[in-house]
Write an enzyme that holds these catalytic residues in place. Structure first.
Site, PDB file in Angstrom:
ATOM      1  N   HIS B 174       1.044  -1.154  -0.126  1.00  0.00           N
ATOM      2  CA  HIS B 174       0.006   0.003   0.052  1.00  0.00           C
ATOM      3  C   HIS B 174       0.885   1.328   0.117  1.00  0.00           C
ATOM      4  O   HIS B 174       0.537   2.401  -0.611  1.00  0.00           O
ATOM      5  CB  HIS B 174      -0.780  -0.055   1.273  1.00  0.00           C
ATOM      6  N   GLU B 175       1.929   1.334   0.885  1.00  0.00           N
ATOM      7  CA  GLU B 175       2.717   2.466   0.998  1.00  0.00           C
ATOM      8  C   GLU B 175       3.389   2.653  -0.421  1.00  0.00           C
ATOM      9  O   GLU B 175       3.484   3.989  -0.778  1.00  0.00           O
ATOM     10  CB  GLU B 175       3.559   2.335   2.286  1.00  0.00           C
ATOM     11  N   HIS B 178       1.438   4.084  -3.036  1.00  0.00           N
ATOM     12  CA  HIS B 178       1.420   5.791  -2.700  1.00  0.00           C
ATOM     13  C   HIS B 178       2.523   6.526  -3.718  1.00  0.00           C
ATOM     14  O   HIS B 178       2.265   7.441  -4.438  1.00  0.00           O
ATOM     15  CB  HIS B 178       1.376   6.098  -1.637  1.00  0.00           C
ATOM     16  N   TYR B 189      -5.031  14.660  -2.703  1.00  0.00           N
ATOM     17  CA  TYR B 189      -5.352  13.626  -1.512  1.00  0.00           C
ATOM     18  C   TYR B 189      -6.277  14.443  -0.729  1.00  0.00           C
ATOM     19  O   TYR B 189      -6.265  14.871   0.348  1.00  0.00           O
ATOM     20  CB  TYR B 189      -4.022  13.655  -0.692  1.00  0.00           C
ATOM     21  N   GLU B 198      -6.354   6.256  -2.027  1.00  0.00           N
ATOM     22  CA  GLU B 198      -6.267   5.377  -1.248  1.00  0.00           C
ATOM     23  C   GLU B 198      -6.578   3.939  -1.850  1.00  0.00           C
ATOM     24  O   GLU B 198      -5.930   2.997  -1.428  1.00  0.00           O
ATOM     25  CB  GLU B 198      -7.119   5.807   0.105  1.00  0.00           C
ATOM     26  N   ASP B 271      -9.962  13.229   8.396  1.00  0.00           N
ATOM     27  CA  ASP B 271      -9.342  12.387   7.375  1.00  0.00           C
ATOM     28  C   ASP B 271      -9.294  12.744   5.846  1.00  0.00           C
ATOM     29  O   ASP B 271      -9.525  12.024   4.844  1.00  0.00           O
ATOM     30  CB  ASP B 271      -9.991  10.943   7.449  1.00  0.00           C
ATOM     31  N   HIS B 276      -9.623   7.555   3.768  1.00  0.00           N
ATOM     32  CA  HIS B 276      -9.733   6.000   4.244  1.00  0.00           C
ATOM     33  C   HIS B 276     -10.897   5.511   4.566  1.00  0.00           C
ATOM     34  O   HIS B 276     -10.997   4.334   4.797  1.00  0.00           O
ATOM     35  CB  HIS B 276      -8.735   6.016   5.421  1.00  0.00           C
TER      36      HIS B 276
END
Ligand SMILES: [Zn+2]
Lengths: 148, 359
Positions: B174-175, B178, B189, B198, B271, B276
């Site tokens: 996931h990271e 990005h 974002y 996301e 958020d 998310h």
């Protein structure tokens, strides 16, 4: 506890809501300051924070097109508008019944939104103090983990 | 005689010392291998940071040497401070450190590199061999993992709710994803494009795990961050792509708030506008598409999503625009009347988004 205008109404109420992060879980911490000696201890911390510059409408939406490429990826650079992802977002709310023009039951209210990457100096000091001395507000079985 | 070529390979990263030995000491019968090794070590150095050499024998007993992209990983240890990058603990090709988080980060970055390189032909985050930097042991009891624009950062968790964030390869994928999004679609974002940002990370995070374990759509968990909660928490993972909103239901944490359909879309200021949370909607659209196609999700559904983020996509795309772009991508690769196009349309319809082609 926190409402009404009785004598034991808190002078200051501070709430820190930490949203975002990889998990997308919102967690909250809350402090109610009742006596003047305590309030005198908190007020310098509160007043040191740049509330106006961090008002929700004043905060860039962290979406300014971060240009892709090596220039966009300087390690550690993660202020709003850059390419930081999954960082926490802190929303700090203050209700102050002792501010000029305020009174019990009609507090002055201030709110700030600070991304984790900008949480330094007075904001970090204030948030950490609320987390240390405040009560964690559980999301609870019934409620969802987000405030709609 | 076989010639060096670029191709697929799953295993067998050739460490530099072995490349050197092949280059210097290979017997004449292995001249192709020796030449390929020399190229990997020297000629290609300015073009690619790392390369792998794959040696095999073909049907006619010819030696086949393949040049492949390879990751260049660098793991740092923040030593429980919130300062980056920390001290370096493992470079590419070095032996495991014995520190679980550092070695999980190293391996997870390798698994993520493998998916993008071997399936989509992408050489790292920037498709130009960018070094993969990760920092572990960030902060004290730190309950998060994030991408700071240049590196992946992992906390150890508090031990009560969260365990260490390197514990699931879907989180590492996931990271890193990005980073891929940053260099491609660069979705802003905030709000819907943020939720798409996301979701793209969840999609490729899940695919890294499925590819690593050779899981088809039925075998896959479709969970993000399985094992990140401690045993005290009532929950399997942080998110479920197949059934958003069901990953956890806990006395302290509350219930997984993710919606899986547009009728449950969450409007919130927190958020970054619920990036998310509302990501559950496109996550489920991807899941529905993948299940309709069956087999390995990275092959067709994943390809369509990869084509979408690497094509012309507005950084401010909302769900409807992204959905239309996936339909275009499916039509371009598989044809207007393909089952892939039908699967994509069905996937979005299943989350309450009607979609038609833009082009
Ligand atoms: Zn993310």
């Amino acid at each position: 506890m926190s409402s009404g205008s009785s004598d034991d109404a808190p002078r200051l109420v501070l709430v820190v809501a930490r949203s975002g992060g990889f998990a997308g879980l919102t967690r909250r911490w809350r402090v109610e300051v009742r006596d003047e000696a305590d309030a005198a201890r908190w007020r310098p911390l509160v007043d040191a924070c740049p509330w106006e510059a961090s008002a929700p409408s004043a905060v860039p939406d962290s979406s300014g097109p971060a240009s892709p490429g090596p220039g966009a990826s300087a390690p550690g650079a993660s202020a709003p508008g850059t390419s930081a992802r999954d960082g926490f977002v802190y929303r700090i709310s203050l209700a102050d019944t002792t501010a000029p023009g305020a009174r019990p039951g009609a507090p002055q209210e201030r709110t700030a939104t600070v991304p984790e990457s900008s949480l330094d100096g007075p904001w970090r000091a204030l948030v950490e103090r609320v987390q240390d001395e405040g009560q964690a507000v559980p999301a609870g079985r019934r409620g969802s983990a987000v405030e709609r | 005689m076989a010639r060096p070529s670029v191709g697929y390979m799953r295993r067998g990263i050739v460490p530099p010392y072995l490349l050197s030995r092949i280059a210097e000491q290979a017997p004449p019968t292995f001249s192709v291998a020796a030449e390929a090794a020399r190229r990997a070590l020297t000629l290609d150095a300015p073009l690619r940071t790392r390369a792998r050499l794959s040696l095999s024998v073909d049907e006619t007993d010819g030696l086949v040497a393949e040049m492949l992209d390879a990751p260049d990983r660098r793991i740092h240890d923040a030593q429980n401070r919130e300062e980056l990058p920390g001290v370096i603990v493992r470079r590419e090709g070095e032996e495991p450190t014995g520190d679980v988080a550092a070695d999980e980060a190293y391996d997870g970055l390798g698994s993520t590199f493998a998916l993008f390189s071997e399936v989509y032909g992408r050489n790292s985050i920037d498709d130009a061999g960018l070094r993969l930097d990760g920092t572990v042991h960030y902060g004290r009891n730190y309950d998060n993992a994030f991408w700071d624009g240049g590196r992946m950062v992992f906390g150890d968790g508090d031990g009560e709710i969260f365990a260490r964030f390197t514990g699931s390869v879907s989180v590492i994928g996931h990271e890193l994803a990005h980073g891929v999004t940053q260099y491609t679609a660069n979705l802003v974002y905030q709000g819907q494009p943020g939720a798409l940002n996301e979701s793209v990370s969840d999609v490729f995070g899940a695919l890294v795990e499925q590819y690593l374990f050779s899981q088809d759509v039925e075998q896959a968990t479709w969970l993000i961050g399985e094992g990140l909660f401690t045993p005290q928490v009532e929950g399997r993972a942080l998110r479920s792509m197949s059934a958003p909103g069901t990953a956890y239901d806990d006395d302290v944490l509350g219930r997984d708030p993710q919606p899986g359909h547009m009728r449950d879309y969450i409007d919130t200021v927190d958020d970054n506008g619920g990036v998310h949370l509302n990501s559950g909607i496109p996550n489920r659209a991807f899941y529905l598409t993948a299940v309709a196609l069956g087999g390995f999700a990275w092959e067709r559904a994943g390809q369509i999503w990869y084509d979408t983020i690497t094509a012309e996509l507005s950084p401010t795309a909302d769900f409807a625009a992204f959905a239309a772009a996936t339909l275009d991508a499916a039509a371009q690769r598989y044809g207007e009347d393909s089952e892939e196009v039908a699967a994509v349309r069905g996937g979005w319809n299943g989350v309450g988004i009607d979609v038609e082609r833009q082009q």
